[in-house]
Structures are given as structure tokens and as C-alpha cells.
Design an enzyme around this catalytic site. Structure first.
Site, PDB file in Angstrom:
ATOM      1  N   ASP A  47     -12.039  -4.151  -9.890  1.00 39.46           N
ATOM      2  CA  ASP A  47     -10.889  -5.051  -9.771  1.00 39.46           C
ATOM      3  C   ASP A  47      -9.686  -4.469 -10.534  1.00 39.46           C
ATOM      4  O   ASP A  47      -8.934  -5.198 -11.182  1.00 39.46           O
ATOM      5  CB  ASP A  47     -11.226  -6.465 -10.275  1.00 39.46           C
ATOM      6  CG  ASP A  47     -10.160  -7.484  -9.882  1.00 39.46           C
ATOM      7  OD1 ASP A  47      -9.265  -7.148  -9.079  1.00 39.46           O
ATOM      8  OD2 ASP A  47     -10.221  -8.620 -10.384  1.00 39.46           O
ATOM      9  N   HIS A  79     -12.809 -13.902  -3.054  1.00 36.47           N
ATOM     10  CA  HIS A  79     -12.531 -14.213  -4.466  1.00 36.47           C
ATOM     11  C   HIS A  79     -12.847 -15.702  -4.604  1.00 36.47           C
ATOM     12  O   HIS A  79     -12.139 -16.528  -4.041  1.00 36.47           O
ATOM     13  CB  HIS A  79     -11.048 -13.902  -4.726  1.00 36.47           C
ATOM     14  CG  HIS A  79     -10.476 -14.465  -5.988  1.00 36.47           C
ATOM     15  ND1 HIS A  79      -9.904 -13.670  -6.950  1.00 36.47           N
ATOM     16  CD2 HIS A  79     -10.358 -15.727  -6.442  1.00 36.47           C
ATOM     17  CE1 HIS A  79      -9.468 -14.433  -7.944  1.00 36.47           C
ATOM     18  NE2 HIS A  79      -9.726 -15.691  -7.660  1.00 36.47           N
ATOM     19  N   HIS A 134      -0.505  -3.860 -14.003  1.00 38.49           N
ATOM     20  CA  HIS A 134       0.759  -4.576 -14.221  1.00 38.49           C
ATOM     21  C   HIS A 134       1.518  -3.801 -15.291  1.00 38.49           C
ATOM     22  O   HIS A 134       0.903  -3.255 -16.212  1.00 38.49           O
ATOM     23  CB  HIS A 134       0.521  -6.002 -14.712  1.00 38.49           C
ATOM     24  CG  HIS A 134      -0.149  -6.896 -13.719  1.00 38.49           C
ATOM     25  ND1 HIS A 134       0.467  -7.327 -12.563  1.00 38.49           N
ATOM     26  CD2 HIS A 134      -1.392  -7.441 -13.694  1.00 38.49           C
ATOM     27  CE1 HIS A 134      -0.369  -8.099 -11.880  1.00 38.49           C
ATOM     28  NE2 HIS A 134      -1.512  -8.177 -12.537  1.00 38.49           N
ATOM     29  N   ARG A 166      -1.223  -1.722  -5.154  1.00 38.10           N
ATOM     30  CA  ARG A 166       0.149  -2.258  -5.241  1.00 38.10           C
ATOM     31  C   ARG A 166       1.135  -1.680  -4.249  1.00 38.10           C
ATOM     32  O   ARG A 166       2.335  -1.907  -4.386  1.00 38.10           O
ATOM     33  CB  ARG A 166       0.711  -2.073  -6.661  1.00 38.10           C
ATOM     34  CG  ARG A 166      -0.173  -2.603  -7.783  1.00 38.10           C
ATOM     35  CD  ARG A 166      -0.468  -4.064  -7.646  1.00 38.10           C
ATOM     36  NE  ARG A 166      -1.096  -4.606  -8.855  1.00 38.10           N
ATOM     37  CZ  ARG A 166      -1.789  -5.741  -8.878  1.00 38.10           C
ATOM     38  NH1 ARG A 166      -1.944  -6.445  -7.764  1.00 38.10           N
ATOM     39  NH2 ARG A 166      -2.311  -6.178  -9.993  1.00 38.10           N
ATOM     40  N   ASN A 168      -8.410 -12.691 -13.645  1.00 37.67           N
ATOM     41  CA  ASN A 168      -8.941 -13.783 -12.856  1.00 37.67           C
ATOM     42  C   ASN A 168     -10.029 -13.262 -11.918  1.00 37.67           C
ATOM     43  O   ASN A 168      -9.740 -12.392 -11.102  1.00 37.67           O
ATOM     44  CB  ASN A 168      -7.801 -14.401 -12.035  1.00 37.67           C
ATOM     45  CG  ASN A 168      -8.215 -15.687 -11.367  1.00 37.67           C
ATOM     46  OD1 ASN A 168      -9.229 -16.275 -11.717  1.00 37.67           O
ATOM     47  ND2 ASN A 168      -7.451 -16.112 -10.383  1.00 37.67           N
TER      48      ASN A 168
END
Lengths: 430, 314
Positions: free
Chosen positions: A306, A180, A310, A65, A279
Site C-alpha cells: 500500500d 478496501h 505524500h 500518483r 487507512n
């Protein structure tokens, strides 16, 4: 820096085909075969009775991030989470803000890594400008700036023509392309696996076929161009079969599975808990079992987390509106031991291989081995210790984990990077 | 058995006994609706907030009406006028409503699962007035209530749901209610809108209208949404009507005493011919009236009332 002497550990080094109880020595940041009697006296000794010593774990799929989304995670906090999970090398994805599609941004990331990270972190760059899937990013400049792979992860290049050119172009630099695999036209508004559970819950389904199509596309383009395509987080049963067949044919593809796709299914979504939303989505038991079978027979090469942090307030929403992604670094080893070793009888050394030598190989990292002369990156863990994972007390800046509050089995005790202890007894030490 | 549930989130989680209790309570309230003074003091002094974050006419009016018949104070908020347009989260909006001392919240939301989400946050009862394509429990309750008024017990009765099942919360709530009450449910429509996944809910999935309608005692039509056509779910409204529209000939395949239902709003000439919608087998407007009684029952019970006490509140 004092030499390190790990005594009486079960040393598992898949790269050196080693699995024996013994001592492991490190000096000057490197693994050494022995220490002199004088050095032994001065060495810091770690009693590892009952513990496994293996190469520091390698995760080639994490989201740290930074830059731009540092409220979720930073390179510093992500590195700490990695260290706490036994990882000594991770590869971070370029879907930051801005996305990492220029040499300048890569340099910014590398500066921050040098300044703040307690483990080794390697950046990737975008395949396309702005990750918009329309024009090639400056892949050559990105390579020169230090990326070890290119990817539009989080997104997927939809144009077959552009993907073909990306493959041809990246091959010139021998850069792996990580993809992806998702056909966007089939997943508009989709928030979970399409099936009986999505039907019952009234949520928009993301069909396996949308992954299978792109997996097949990538196998075809890899064969056609000779480029190495690495297929990220495979979640669908048929995708495993497509990869198996393509590999038999000699196509240059590799593939990863995540701990969550081997541990969980869409049945976990019954209460619309957004900590199970990611996802690609959790799929069915059939898919889960085929992914495990794919790991067993080598169709799927590695495990990767992965790791996608958040914040609580971003995840605390209606299911449709919550962002995709869950944490993975601090739970990956325990979950993998549980699912693969304890439930599916994989050999411990094989699972360690999936987490060390093999992922390092895919992106050609000098990591994942305990051979004499190698960097002294080591993970010490107790494969049986039970512990309660409190995501809020974890090292990641976020706490969006489906394993929060659960008792896990298998715990990292010490993580060593270049011969320095960076994590020990639940604390970051560097 | 006393009523203990505080929230009404889904029919899936209701027991058969609870469905019967709601129906019995609605039945008692329906008698009140026929009087000249249509009001009882059951919820006097209580405030109910209708939080409708997705457009609705019938459901919202029926909840409004039901609350007023029970003497509750009602405040209605819709998506456009609430702070959600300024980016306020659902949690914050709902917590503010609770802080404003509301006693109950009725929510309509385009996101499936949001009533459950609210019920985990709030200390006051939450009533689901429709969440995405998930459930619309009061609709399923009023539909089965209406069927029972005409058919008596639904055990072993053939009920057909026809139309856009994939995105329909009405279909899901009816499927749960009907299978719990023992009906044989067939869902029918184009294969794109009636996928085989629904088999897992205990219904028969069909794409052949004739065999589906044969001897059915209830046919429930669902609105065909025009935007489905542009998203490629079927070629045209014309083709839909020619394959699956209910007309007089096709209604002849039904049991002679069969009733025709529709939750509204109706597309006349698309899923149903006008003469059938207005004909003597249509119970479409009865559904609307029963919608008030069912919502009175649900509000009353979730506010702490007991089924057998309805009479004494009169």
C-alpha cells in the site's frame, strides 16, 4: 544484452520448491538452467556469496500518483523505489487524478510505464465511475485496455447492490475485484484506530467493526456471485477470522496484509506523528498478532505495501488534516524479514513466497518464479545486512515513512528485470 | 524543585509536583485579584498571542485577562480573521507570529495534538487552550484548584464527571489531574458518550447515575452538545435529561457538602436544573474567577518565572 551469471547465491524459489546454494543463469531476458562454456565466458558474473537470490518481488498494491499527483510520485520515481526495494512487478491503484475509470486514462498510464518505468507495472481500473460508488465503470473497456483488476481502493463501494453487480459483471472477464474494506458511515472523521489510544489522544476512532462488516459482506457476495474478491490491507483481528471461515467454506476470496500492520500498532501514535497515519489505521497488538497468525496459516495470502506517497508539506499538518498513507516499497523486505522471519520464526522461503509467487498468482501475472524459461526477474539481497533508511535520500519522490532514520536489517543489493540489472549497490542502473 | 517546563501542552505529562506548583502560584496570584489595583509587572514588555482557531468565550477572556493582569501585551487572533481561512498552514501562521516577535503563543484548535505540533516547530512557549477532544489543561488545573479550595486534599475523595465524556477535552484533563492528585474518579453518562475505553485512564465507568452520585463530594457536569443527538449518540435531549440530568432529587444522593461544577457554557434544564446551577452548592462562577489565577500562573511559569518569586513580583 550480456548473459548473467549469479554465482554462489542461496537460491530460493518457492514456486519451484527450491532452496539451495548454487548458480543462477540468465540469457535473452529469461532464466536458463545453464550457460554454455562460451556463454559463461562472455556473461556478466555477479558474485552473490552470502546473498539470497529469489524471484523479483511482486507488490499488487501501490499508489504511483500518475496522472495528476506527480508532485507526490511518478511512475518513473515509483518504479525506481520499487527496484530499490527488490520489486520487479507492481500493480498500481486507479485513484489518480483523474481516476483511472476510462480506457483513455489506462492507455495514458501504460504509455508512461513504457516510456519511464525501469520495472514492470500493471494498471488497475475503477469499479465505479469517478470512484463515486454510484454507477459501474466501463469494466469491459478497462479490461480491453489492459487492467488486471478493478478496485475503488482508497474508497469502498458502499452499496451492497452495486458491489454485487460489479462482482457479477467482472466475473464475465475473470477480473479480480480488489476491495478496501471500510464502512464509511462508521468512520466519519476517523483518523486512527478506535480504542484506548484514540481515547487518550482525543482522536476520532475508526473501529475494527467497520472493516469486519465489509469483509463479511465481500465474503458473502463472493460466494453468491462466484467472483474473486481480493481483500486489501486487512488490519482487524476479527476480519482474519471471518476470512478463515469463508475460505474453509471454499469462498473465492484472497487477502493481503501490509508490512506496517504486522510491524506497528496504534501505540506508535503517541506523538501525533503523521508518518504513522494511514487507512486502515494501525491497530492493537492483538490485531497485529492475529494478522501474523493469518499469514502463517494462509488465511492471509500475501504481503502488499500500500505504498502511498505524500509530500512533506502535505504530511506536515495537524494530525486530523494530514492525508492517509505511508511509503512501503523500499522498506517492505527488511521489515517483513524482521517481523516474520526473525521475530516470528517464519521460514525465509515462506516469506519470499508471500512476496513473489502468491501475489503474482492472485492477479495472474507471469512472474514470481525462477523456473527455466521464466522472465529473468530477480532480487538479490543480504538478509542480515544492517543499514540506516534515510527516506529523504530514497528513490521515492516523497519521504513519508515511519521507518525514516531507523536501522533496518536485510538489504536489497541487486534487482534484475528481464535479465537487465536495474538496481545495484544503491543505484538505479537503468 | 525549580519550574523548568516552557510549554503547557497536557496534564498527562505533568508531575504531581508541577500541579502543586501551578496551584500554589495561582493561589498567590488570586490574592492580587482581590486588590483594587489588580496588576503586577511580571510580564511587562512581553507579548502574548492568543491564537484561537476554534470559538471560545470564557477561556479566551480568561487568558486575555490573565495576560493583562501580568502586564503583558496581548494580541488575539481568531480562525475567521486569520490567514488560515485563506489556506495558510498552521506552521506558516505560527512561524509568522514568532517572526512578529511574540514571546508566547496560546492556542485553541479543533485538531487534537496541534499544540504539541507547534511546540516542536516554535522556539517560544506554547500553551494549550484546548485541542480537539484531547486536553484542556488549564481547565483541569482550575477545576482541581477550585476543588482543593473547598475540599483540601483530593486524596481518596470521590469525584464524578457526568455527561458527554467521549468528545470532552475537559473530561480528559480533569481525569489526568484528579488521578494524579489521588482522587477516585467516576465518569457517568449514556454508554454511547461514556465508552468503556476510559477504564484505561484509571477511572470507573458507569451508566447508573444513582450509584455514581452516591456519596460523591464533587460532581462535574459537562455540556451536552445538541448536535450529538442528530448524530445518533442518544435519542433526545428530553431522554437525556430524564436519565442523566442533575436535579434536586438526584443532588440529594450526593454527599451533603458536595460541590457542583460546570466548565460552561451551561444548558439550563438539560444537564442541570437552573436552581442547582444557581444554588449555594454551585461553584460554577468561582471556577471562572479561578480560571484567571490559574492562567496567570501558567503564563508566568512558562515565561520563566519561579513559583516562590510570585510574592516578590508584587
Amino acid at each position: 544484452m550480456p548473459s548473467l551469471w549469479i554465482s554462489n547465491a542461496r537460491i530460493i524459489d518457492p514456486a519451484g520448491k527450491r532452496d539451495e546454494v548454487g548458480d543462477l543463469f540468465m540469457a535473452n531476458g529469461r532464466i536458463v538452467s545453464s550457460l554454455s562454456a562460451a556463454d559463461k565466458k562472455k556473461a556478466k558474473k555477479i558474485d552473490a556469496t552470502g546473498l539470497v537470490a529469489c524471484p523479483g518481488l511482486v507488490d499488487i498494491h501501490v499508489h504511483l500518483r500518475e496522472p495528476g499527483q506527480t508532485h507526490k510520485e511518478t511512475i518513473e520515481t515509483g518504479a525506481r523505489a520499487a527496484a530499490a526495494g527488490g520489486f520487479t512487478s507492481v500493480v498500481c491503484m486507479p485513484n489518480t487524478a483523474p481516476v483511472a475509470d476510462t480506457a483513455g486514462t489506462i492507455q495514458q498510464i501504460k504509455d508512461s510505464i513504457a516510456r519511464t518505468a525501469c520495472i514492470k507495472i500493471y494498471p488497475t481500473g475503477c469499479i465505479t465511475v469517478g470512484m463515486k460508488g454510484q454507477a459501474l465503470a466501463p469494466i469491459g473497456s478497462l479490461k480491453r485496455a489492459g487492467v488486471i483488476a478493478i478496485t475503488d481502493d482508497g474508497d469502498c463501494v458502499q452499496s451492497n447492490e452495486l458491489m454485487r453487480r460489479a462482482c457479477e459483471y467482472a466475473r464475465m472477464f475473470d477480473l479480480p475485484i480488489m476491495d478496501h474494506c471500510q464502512d464509511h458511515s462508521m468512520t466519519v472523521g476517523a483518523v486512527m484506530n478506535e480504542g484506548t489510544v484514540s481515547t487518550r489522544l482525543g482522536l476520532r476512532g475508526w473501529p475494527n467493526a467497520a472493516e469486519d462488516l465489509i469483509v463479511a459482506r465481500n465474503a458473502i457476495l463472493s460466494e453468491y456471485t462466484g467472483a474473486h474478491i481480493h481483500l486489501q490491507h486487512i488490519s482487524s483481528k476479527f476480519s482474519v477470522e471471518i476470512i478463515r471461515r469463508a475460505k474453509k467454506r471454499g469462498v473465492r476470496i484472497t487477502a493481503e496484509a501490509t508490512p506496517h500492520h504486522i510491524a506497528l500498532t496504534d501505540e506508535a501514535l503517541g506523538t501525533y506523528d503523521t508518518n504513522f497515519k494511514m487507512n486502515p489505521p494501525l491497530r492493537t497488538e492483538e490485531d497485529r498478532l492475529e494478522i501474523i497468525a493469518g499469514l502463517r496459516d494462509g488465511t492471509l495470502d500475501i504481503l502488499a505495501t500500500d505504498h502511498a506517497p505524500h509530500t512533506d508539506y502535505e504530511k506536515d499538518k495537524e494530525f486530523d488534516y494530514a492525508p492517509n498513507g505511508i511509503l512501503g516499497l523500499e522498506t517492505a523486505l527488511a521489515v517483513s524479514l524482521d517481523v516474520l522471519v526473525r521475530q516470528n520464526k517464519f521460514k525465509l522461503a515462506y516469506v519470499i513466497d508471500l512476496l513473489t509467487r502468491r501475489p503474482a498468482q492472485i492477479v495472474k501475472l507471469d512472474a514470481g518464479t525462477l523456473a527455466a524459461g521464466a522472465a529473468a526477474d530477480v532480487c538479490l539481497f543480504d538478509p542480515e545486512e544492517k543499514w540506516v533508511y534515510d527516506a529523504k535520500a530514497g528513490f521515492s519522490k516523497s519521504s513519508n515513512s515511519p521507518w525514516h532514520g531507523q536501522t533496518l536489517r536485510g538489504r536489497v543489493k541487486t534487482t534484475i528485470v528481464d535479465g537487465r540489472v536495474v538496481f545495484a549497490d544503491g543505484r538505479i542502473t537503468r | 524543585m525549580p519550574w523548568t517546563r516552557r510549554h503547557l501542552l497536557t496534564i498527562e505529562e505533568l508531575s504531581v509536583e508541577e500541579i502543586h506548583q501551578i496551584h500554589a502560584t495561582a493561589s498567590a496570584f488570586k490574592k492580587i485579584l482581590g486588590r483594587s489595583v489588580k496588576k503586577v509587572p511580571a510580564l511587562r514588555g512581553k507579548t502574548i498571542v492568543n491564537l484561537f482557531l476554534e470559538p471560545s468565550t470564557r477561556t479566551r477572556m480568561a487568558f486575555d485577562m490573565a495576560a493583562k493582569r501580568l502586564s503583558a501585551d496581548v494580541i488575539s487572533l481568531d480562525g475567521n480573521s486569520s490567514s488560515t481561512t485563506k489556506g495558510e498552514t498552521l506552521r506558516d501562521t505560527a512561524q509568522n507570529i514568532e517572526a512578529l516577535q511574540a514571546d508566547m503563543i496560546v492556542i485553541r484548535h479543533s485538531a487534537a495534538g496541534s499544540p504539541l505540533y507547534l511546540s516542536n516547530i516554535l522556539g517560544i512557549p506554547v500553551i494549550n487552550a484546548g485541542d480537539g477532544a484531547h486536553e484542556h489543561p488549564t481547565q483541569g488545573l482550575l477545576d482541581t484548584f477550585t476543588m482543593r479550595e473547598h475540599l483540601g486534599s483530593l486524596k481518596g475523595r470521590k469525584v464524578v464527571i457526568l455527561g458527554d465524556i467521549l468528545f470532552s477535552r475537559v473530561a480528559r484533563s480533569n481525569i489526568h489531574a484528579l488521578t494524579k492528585l489521588g482522587a477516585n474518579v467516576t465518569i457517568v453518562g449514556p454508554s454511547t458518550l461514556v465508552p468503556g475505553w476510559f477504564n484505561a485512564l484509571g477511572v470507573t465507568v458507569s451508566h447508573d447515575l444513582r450509584s455514581a452520585l452516591a456519596d460523591a463530594e464533587v460532581v462535574m457536569l459537562l455540556r451536552i452538545q445538541h448536535e450529538r443527538q442528530t448524530s445518533g449518540m442518544f435519542p433526545s435531549l428530553g431522554e437525556y435529561t430524564s436519565l442523566f440530568g442533575l436535579n434536586k432529587t438526584r443532588a440529594g444522593w450526593l454527599d451533603p457538602k458536595a460541590i457542583i461544577m460546570h466548565p460552561g457554557p451551561i444548558n439550563r434544564g438539560v444537564e442541570i436544573d437552573s436552581e442547582l446551577a444557581d444554588g449555594n452548592r454551585s461553584v460554577i462562577l468561582e471556577q471562572v474567577t479561578n480560571g484567571i489565577a490559574i492562567r496567570m500562573a501558567v503564563l508566568y511559569l512558562c515565561a520563566g518565572g519561579q513559583p516562590e518569586q510570585v510574592v516578590s513580583t508584587e
